[in-house]
Design an enzyme around this catalytic site. Structure first.
Site, mmCIF file in Angstrom:
data_model
loop_
_atom_site.group_PDB
_atom_site.id
_atom_site.type_symbol
_atom_site.label_atom_id
_atom_site.label_comp_id
_atom_site.label_asym_id
_atom_site.label_seq_id
_atom_site.Cartn_x
_atom_site.Cartn_y
_atom_site.Cartn_z
ATOM 1 N N GLU A 108 -9.760 9.055 12.480
ATOM 2 C CA GLU A 108 -10.033 7.631 12.257
ATOM 3 C C GLU A 108 -10.437 6.928 13.558
ATOM 4 O O GLU A 108 -11.319 6.063 13.549
ATOM 5 C CB GLU A 108 -8.802 6.964 11.625
ATOM 6 N N ASN A 155 -2.033 -5.485 1.123
ATOM 7 C CA ASN A 155 -0.852 -5.079 1.902
ATOM 8 C C ASN A 155 -1.083 -5.155 3.410
ATOM 9 O O ASN A 155 -0.403 -4.500 4.194
ATOM 10 C CB ASN A 155 -0.339 -3.715 1.443
ATOM 11 N N TYR A 172 -11.739 5.667 3.681
ATOM 12 C CA TYR A 172 -10.847 5.948 2.548
ATOM 13 C C TYR A 172 -11.345 7.119 1.696
ATOM 14 O O TYR A 172 -10.980 7.229 0.527
ATOM 15 C CB TYR A 172 -10.662 4.687 1.700
ATOM 16 N N LYS A 181 -6.132 -5.731 7.740
ATOM 17 C CA LYS A 181 -7.063 -5.847 6.618
ATOM 18 C C LYS A 181 -7.494 -7.309 6.424
ATOM 19 O O LYS A 181 -6.888 -8.225 7.020
ATOM 20 C CB LYS A 181 -6.387 -5.282 5.359
ATOM 21 N N HIS A 239 -3.473 -1.325 7.750
ATOM 22 C CA HIS A 239 -3.574 0.137 7.612
ATOM 23 C C HIS A 239 -3.067 0.801 8.887
ATOM 24 O O HIS A 239 -3.318 0.315 9.990
ATOM 25 C CB HIS A 239 -5.034 0.554 7.400
HETATM 26 P P1 RTP Z 1 -3.347 2.567 4.078
HETATM 27 O O1 RTP Z 1 -4.062 3.901 3.987
HETATM 28 O O2 RTP Z 1 -4.221 1.403 3.718
HETATM 29 O O3 RTP Z 1 -2.665 2.406 5.411
HETATM 30 O O4 RTP Z 1 -2.144 2.522 3.005
HETATM 31 P P2 RTP Z 1 -1.088 3.663 2.695
HETATM 32 O O5 RTP Z 1 -1.343 4.868 3.564
HETATM 33 O O6 RTP Z 1 0.252 3.041 2.747
HETATM 34 O O7 RTP Z 1 -1.433 3.988 1.188
HETATM 35 P P3 RTP Z 1 -2.544 4.968 0.589
HETATM 36 O O8 RTP Z 1 -1.885 5.819 -0.423
HETATM 37 O O9 RTP Z 1 -3.315 5.634 1.675
HETATM 38 O O10 RTP Z 1 -3.479 3.968 -0.187
HETATM 39 C C1 RTP Z 1 -4.533 3.294 0.455
HETATM 40 C C2 RTP Z 1 -4.586 1.867 -0.025
HETATM 41 O O11 RTP Z 1 -5.010 1.838 -1.363
HETATM 42 C C3 RTP Z 1 -4.403 0.760 -2.039
HETATM 43 N N1 RTP Z 1 -3.716 1.254 -3.208
HETATM 44 N N2 RTP Z 1 -3.779 0.669 -4.347
HETATM 45 N N3 RTP Z 1 -3.479 -0.006 -7.069
HETATM 46 C C4 RTP Z 1 -2.843 1.030 -6.576
HETATM 47 O O12 RTP Z 1 -2.086 1.708 -7.246
HETATM 48 C C5 RTP Z 1 -3.038 1.381 -5.193
HETATM 49 N N4 RTP Z 1 -2.527 2.422 -4.574
HETATM 50 C C6 RTP Z 1 -2.971 2.331 -3.295
HETATM 51 C C7 RTP Z 1 -3.401 0.115 -1.107
HETATM 52 O O13 RTP Z 1 -3.959 -1.088 -0.612
HETATM 53 C C8 RTP Z 1 -3.233 1.147 -0.029
HETATM 54 O O14 RTP Z 1 -2.944 0.547 1.199
HETATM 55 MG MG MG Z 2 -3.231 5.774 3.759
#
Ligand code: RTP
Ligand code: MG
Length: 149
Positions: free
Chosen positions: A126, A112, A49, A9, A115
């Protein structure tokens, strides 16, 4: 062979962690089959997303992904989808285990660093969204003879 989509990212690129992150996937034994840096369009970020489009953080997340260049990759290997998620660590870097990318380098959920696709089916979707067929390699590194029984 299984493939997954990985994106460093904007914060990971800005902080100079591209080499460190790619090194972790290389050292683990996965094979790089696609790699490019790009500025992400709003359309691409929203599609990527899409599953989160009703969530309150969606707009901010899309703004962030489009704010500065990213590095998009496809990695290949047995069990690479789940293993990459383990290398990456929990969504919130403060909860991510030390030794994981987010656990070692991050402090906030929105920044973070990286991805990784969350399932084999998502990975396929994807990869097709981010890469064309001709941008992807089909090759087997000779080192695989020392990695797979
Ligand atoms: P990613 O898709 O980016 O790999 O991350 P992930 O699977 O670990 O988490 P996901 O639930 O898919 O969430 C996508 C991205 O959204 C942001 N996020 N912000 N503010 C919040 O509560 C919140 N929750 C999620 C994070 O940057 C996350 O990577
Ligand atoms: Mg995710």
């Amino acid at each position: 062979m299984e493939r997954t989509f990985i994106m460093i990212k904007p914060d990971g690129v800005q902080r100079g962690l591209v080499g460190e992150i790619i090194g972790r996937f290389e050292a683990k034994g996965f094979t790089l089959v696609g790699l490019k840096s790009l500025s992400v369009s709003r359309e691409l970020a929203e599609e990527h997303y899409d599953v989160h489009k009703e969530r309150p953080f969606f707009g901010g997340l899309v703004d962030f992904i489009c704010s500065s260049p990213v590095v998009a990759m496809v990695w290949e290997g047995d069990g690479v989808v789940a293993s990459a998620r383990k290398l990456i660590g929990a969504t919130n870097p403060l909860s991510a285990e030390p030794g994981t990318i987010r656990g070692d380098f991050g402090v906030s959920v929105g920044l973070n660093l990286i991805h990784g696709s969350d399932a084999i089916e998502t990975a396929q979707k994807e990869i097709n969204l981010w890469f064309s067929e001709k941008e992807l390699l089909s090759w087997e590194p000779t080192v695989n003879a020392w990695l797979y029984e």
